[in-house]
Write a protein that holds these residues in place. Structure first.
Motif, PDB file in Angstrom:
ATOM      1  N   VAL A  92       0.853  -1.189   0.000  1.00  0.00           N
ATOM      2  CA  VAL A  92       0.000   0.000   0.000  1.00  0.00           C
ATOM      3  C   VAL A  92       0.892   1.243   0.000  1.00  0.00           C
ATOM      4  CG1 VAL A  92      -1.845   1.217   1.203  1.00  0.00           C
ATOM      5  CG2 VAL A  92      -1.699  -1.278   1.364  1.00  0.00           C
ATOM      6  N   TYR A  95      -2.657   5.187  -0.910  1.00  0.00           N
ATOM      7  CA  TYR A  95      -3.899   4.718  -1.531  1.00  0.00           C
ATOM      8  C   TYR A  95      -5.041   5.707  -1.328  1.00  0.00           C
ATOM      9  CZ  TYR A  95      -7.992   1.712  -2.319  1.00  0.00           C
ATOM     10  OH  TYR A  95      -9.187   1.195  -2.744  1.00  0.00           O
ATOM     11  N   CYS A 111      -0.029  -7.030   4.969  1.00  0.00           N
ATOM     12  CA  CYS A 111       0.032  -5.800   4.168  1.00  0.00           C
ATOM     13  C   CYS A 111       1.249  -4.984   4.588  1.00  0.00           C
ATOM     14  CB  CYS A 111      -1.226  -4.967   4.373  1.00  0.00           C
ATOM     15  SG  CYS A 111      -2.733  -5.778   3.831  1.00  0.00           S
ATOM     16  N   ASN A 113       2.683  -1.128   4.316  1.00  0.00           N
ATOM     17  CA  ASN A 113       2.364   0.262   3.996  1.00  0.00           C
ATOM     18  C   ASN A 113       3.681   1.016   3.849  1.00  0.00           C
ATOM     19  OD1 ASN A 113       0.998   2.647   3.613  1.00  0.00           O
ATOM     20  ND2 ASN A 113       0.417   2.891   5.748  1.00  0.00           N
TER      21      ASN A 113
END
Length: 116
Positions: A92, A95, A111, A113
């Motif tokens: 990510v 986003y 995930c 980031n």
């Protein structure tokens, strides 16, 4: 390794380009919906969407990812697309939407980031 990517502006485009150049398989990109821009206020795709389309990558543009929110059809469709992508990890970068727990839990390795 399957990497789902979520990002919208130029900064995120550079990150997606780096993932592609490194040879990662990116089956799906999440980005913000097209927005009016320029003098004619015509809808314009985000830099990330433009790059994804150039590489033949599927693009999802939900207005929200909240299953109980204002646009319930958008997150439901995004959820199906994410499940079909069978992501090992999600990257990510700028986003623009908050990722609910159901999104964070989908990729096998979680995930990541990233920030400038």
């Amino acid at each position: 390794m399957n990497v789902v990517f979520a990002g919208t502006p130029d900064f995120a485009r550079v990150a997606l380009q780096s993932l592609l150049a490194a040879g990662f398989r990116v089956p799906l990109v999440l980005t913000q919906p097209d927005r009016p821009a320029g003098r004619g206020m015509k809808l314009q795709a985000s830099p990330v969407k433009q790059l994804a389309l150039e590489h033949g990558i599927a693009v999802a543009q939900p207005r929200s990812l909240r299953l109980d929110g204002k646009y319930p059809d958008d997150p439901a469709a995004a959820q199906q697309a994410l499940q079909a992508a069978q992501a090992d990890v999600m990257v990510v970068a700028a986003y623009g939407l908050i990722l609910p727990q159901w999104v964070l839990s989908l990729p096998r390795l979680g995930c990541l980031n990233i920030h400038a």
